[in-house]
Design a protein around this motif. Sequence first.
Motif, PDB file in Angstrom:
ATOM      1  N   ALA A 139      41.364  38.509  32.056  1.00  0.00           N
ATOM      2  CA  ALA A 139      39.912  38.575  31.910  1.00  0.00           C
ATOM      3  C   ALA A 139      39.577  37.815  30.635  1.00  0.00           C
ATOM      4  O   ALA A 139      40.469  37.440  29.868  1.00  0.00           O
ATOM      5  N   GLN A 140      38.289  37.578  30.393  1.00  0.00           N
ATOM      6  CA  GLN A 140      37.924  36.823  29.191  1.00  0.00           C
ATOM      7  C   GLN A 140      36.578  37.244  28.641  1.00  0.00           C
ATOM      8  O   GLN A 140      35.772  37.871  29.316  1.00  0.00           O
ATOM      9  N   ARG A 141      36.388  36.901  27.381  1.00  0.00           N
ATOM     10  CA  ARG A 141      35.108  36.924  26.689  1.00  0.00           C
ATOM     11  C   ARG A 141      34.932  35.512  26.144  1.00  0.00           C
ATOM     12  O   ARG A 141      35.822  34.673  26.271  1.00  0.00           O
TER      13      ARG A 141
ATOM     14  N   VAL B 142      42.430  37.771  38.771  1.00  0.00           N
ATOM     15  CA  VAL B 142      41.405  38.187  37.818  1.00  0.00           C
ATOM     16  C   VAL B 142      41.504  39.709  37.653  1.00  0.00           C
ATOM     17  O   VAL B 142      41.668  40.441  38.628  1.00  0.00           O
ATOM     18  N   ASP B 143      41.413  40.182  36.425  1.00  0.00           N
ATOM     19  CA  ASP B 143      41.413  41.622  36.130  1.00  0.00           C
ATOM     20  C   ASP B 143      39.965  42.107  36.202  1.00  0.00           C
ATOM     21  O   ASP B 143      39.235  42.103  35.216  1.00  0.00           O
ATOM     22  N   PHE B 144      39.546  42.532  37.374  1.00  0.00           N
ATOM     23  CA  PHE B 144      38.156  42.933  37.579  1.00  0.00           C
ATOM     24  C   PHE B 144      37.799  44.198  36.806  1.00  0.00           C
ATOM     25  O   PHE B 144      36.629  44.458  36.547  1.00  0.00           O
TER      26      PHE B 144
ATOM     27  N   ASP C  97      43.777  33.524  40.770  1.00  0.00           N
ATOM     28  CA  ASP C  97      43.059  33.053  39.589  1.00  0.00           C
ATOM     29  C   ASP C  97      41.915  32.110  39.935  1.00  0.00           C
ATOM     30  O   ASP C  97      40.872  32.155  39.325  1.00  0.00           O
ATOM     31  N   ASP C  98      42.115  31.250  40.906  1.00  0.00           N
ATOM     32  CA  ASP C  98      41.129  30.223  41.162  1.00  0.00           C
ATOM     33  C   ASP C  98      40.062  30.610  42.162  1.00  0.00           C
ATOM     34  O   ASP C  98      39.445  29.781  42.796  1.00  0.00           O
TER      35      ASP C  98
END
Length: 199
Positions: free
Chosen positions: A22-24, A116-118, A191-192
């Motif tokens: 995940a991201q910020r 993706v880590d939802f 991921d994509d």
Amino acid sequence: VCDQSLAAIWIFNMSKPEVVWAQRDDSLLVTFRVPNAKSPQIDLKEDKLTFSATGGSGSDVKTYAVELTFFKEVDPEGSKRLITDRDIFLNIKKKESGPYWPRLLKSSQKEHWLKVDFNQWKDEDEQDDAPDFNMPGMEGMGGMGGMGGGFDMAQMMQQMGGMGGMGGMGGMGGMGGAADAGAPGAEEDSDDDDVPGLE
């Protein structure tokens, strides 16, 4: 065959751990899901991350290894880690804050083991209200054993039982994205799938 080529082949042939992210705007949370991880080796550089560990229990113990070449550069010194019984969490600082990355990896190839880590994901317009990725017990990554200071493939292979004829392999710095090539799969939740859409 040079040591770097042997290292690339070794990583490519190992089981891939499940990796979620995940991201910020200023950081990434990359989680390796390896139950009962032993001897995790993590080498974080500005452009890539090399990971390996043994994990599992009983007759189902496996050696996992993967190399992630990032979409953009990160800051190894500003990054942190947390190792638990089931997961290895890396809070990785992006070198430059800014818009969300469209994907974690430089390569646009879909990898079946990367998702993706939802549970941790927040859309860009919601991130101000979201907690950062720091967790209690997270340690800095600079200067720690197995972290940031050259990946010792020979030592890791010795700890994991090794592979005949491959002793004496040195560090893996400068290795290209060989580990990113050839992994099967284009699954729906990889991921994509891009960033989760706004509703």
